[in-house]
Design a protein around this motif. Sequence first.
Motif, PDB file in Angstrom:
ATOM      1  N   GLY A  32       0.947  -1.245   0.039  1.00 57.25           N
ATOM      2  CA  GLY A  32      -0.021   0.005   0.152  1.00 57.25           C
ATOM      3  C   GLY A  32       0.924   1.253  -0.048  1.00 57.25           C
ATOM      4  O   GLY A  32       2.055   1.137   0.479  1.00 57.25           O
ATOM      5  N   MET A  36      -0.919   5.084   4.147  1.00 58.90           N
ATOM      6  CA  MET A  36      -1.887   3.958   4.167  1.00 58.90           C
ATOM      7  C   MET A  36      -1.893   3.093   5.260  1.00 58.90           C
ATOM      8  O   MET A  36      -0.677   2.434   5.444  1.00 58.90           O
ATOM      9  CB  MET A  36      -2.467   3.343   3.006  1.00 58.90           C
ATOM     10  N   THR A  37      -2.835   2.476   6.077  1.00 55.52           N
ATOM     11  CA  THR A  37      -2.650   1.251   6.792  1.00 55.52           C
ATOM     12  C   THR A  37      -3.489   0.075   6.458  1.00 55.52           C
ATOM     13  O   THR A  37      -4.065   0.432   5.391  1.00 55.52           O
ATOM     14  CB  THR A  37      -3.171   1.542   8.424  1.00 55.52           C
ATOM     15  N   VAL A  38      -2.969  -1.111   6.750  1.00 52.93           N
ATOM     16  CA  VAL A  38      -3.596  -2.358   6.170  1.00 52.93           C
ATOM     17  C   VAL A  38      -4.210  -3.171   7.270  1.00 52.93           C
ATOM     18  O   VAL A  38      -3.808  -4.124   7.704  1.00 52.93           O
ATOM     19  CB  VAL A  38      -2.828  -3.059   5.191  1.00 52.93           C
ATOM     20  N   MET A  55      -7.057  -1.204   2.604  1.00 53.38           N
ATOM     21  CA  MET A  55      -6.311  -0.340   2.742  1.00 53.38           C
ATOM     22  C   MET A  55      -7.023   1.196   3.403  1.00 53.38           C
ATOM     23  O   MET A  55      -8.148   1.336   2.873  1.00 53.38           O
ATOM     24  CB  MET A  55      -5.376   0.368   1.457  1.00 53.38           C
ATOM     25  N   VAL A  56      -6.298   1.898   4.416  1.00 52.00           N
ATOM     26  CA  VAL A  56      -7.217   2.815   4.957  1.00 52.00           C
ATOM     27  C   VAL A  56      -6.335   3.918   5.055  1.00 52.00           C
ATOM     28  O   VAL A  56      -5.105   4.019   5.401  1.00 52.00           O
ATOM     29  CB  VAL A  56      -7.912   2.617   6.552  1.00 52.00           C
ATOM     30  N   ASN A  57      -6.782   5.426   4.576  1.00 55.27           N
ATOM     31  CA  ASN A  57      -5.990   6.295   4.282  1.00 55.27           C
ATOM     32  C   ASN A  57      -6.059   7.161   5.810  1.00 55.27           C
ATOM     33  O   ASN A  57      -7.048   6.761   6.566  1.00 55.27           O
ATOM     34  CB  ASN A  57      -6.205   7.224   3.302  1.00 55.27           C
ATOM     35  N   ARG A  62     -11.605   3.844   3.092  1.00 54.17           N
ATOM     36  CA  ARG A  62     -11.231   2.529   3.011  1.00 54.17           C
ATOM     37  C   ARG A  62     -11.296   2.031   1.471  1.00 54.17           C
ATOM     38  O   ARG A  62     -12.260   2.182   0.714  1.00 54.17           O
ATOM     39  CB  ARG A  62     -12.276   1.394   3.623  1.00 54.17           C
ATOM     40  N   TYR A  63     -10.139   1.400   1.072  1.00 50.59           N
ATOM     41  CA  TYR A  63      -9.962   0.857  -0.183  1.00 50.59           C
ATOM     42  C   TYR A  63      -9.794  -0.660  -0.094  1.00 50.59           C
ATOM     43  O   TYR A  63      -8.741  -1.068   0.254  1.00 50.59           O
ATOM     44  CB  TYR A  63      -8.626   1.700  -0.840  1.00 50.59           C
ATOM     45  N   GLY A 130       0.559   4.717  -6.779  1.00 50.85           N
ATOM     46  CA  GLY A 130       0.341   4.159  -5.757  1.00 50.85           C
ATOM     47  C   GLY A 130       1.480   3.052  -5.539  1.00 50.85           C
ATOM     48  O   GLY A 130       2.031   2.857  -4.437  1.00 50.85           O
TER      49      GLY A 130
END
Length: 143
Positions: A32, A36-38, A55-57, A62-63, A130
């Motif tokens: 990621g 971003m965190t996962v 993934m979260v910004n 959320r992605y 990315g």
Amino acid sequence: MSDLTLERTFSADPKTVYAFVTEEAKLLQWWGPEGMTVPEYSLDLTRPGPWSSVMVNAEGERYKVTGEVVAVDPPHSVELTWAWHDENDVRGHESRVRFEVEPDGQGGTRFRLIHTGLSDDEAAASHTEGWTSALRKLERIAN
């Protein structure tokens, strides 16, 4: 359809770099874009089968992306399908990602990320951004 290829050279040997792109605990160290965190994942790319990550910004957006590992050739390459989910968790356009690892002839590793079948040039540009960000993290730990 659009494709992208990113190449990097690492001082780490190919076996180490291959572990960073296939083993879940190592992959999570760079998976990621930066920032971003996962928090949710199933990222064992050592064998064929499903994988997923959320993934979260910093804003909490959320992605979700999912796919199947379709080819594994240790310690040379791994290939997987890739598709983002929308806000209703509907899986979108599917593309393919291939990680290639080979000796650079000087004790290090030549690494290639090939992402094919992206829907258009805009998607390719976004994925280039990315992946480039994620690879900066990999460079910090594999050099």
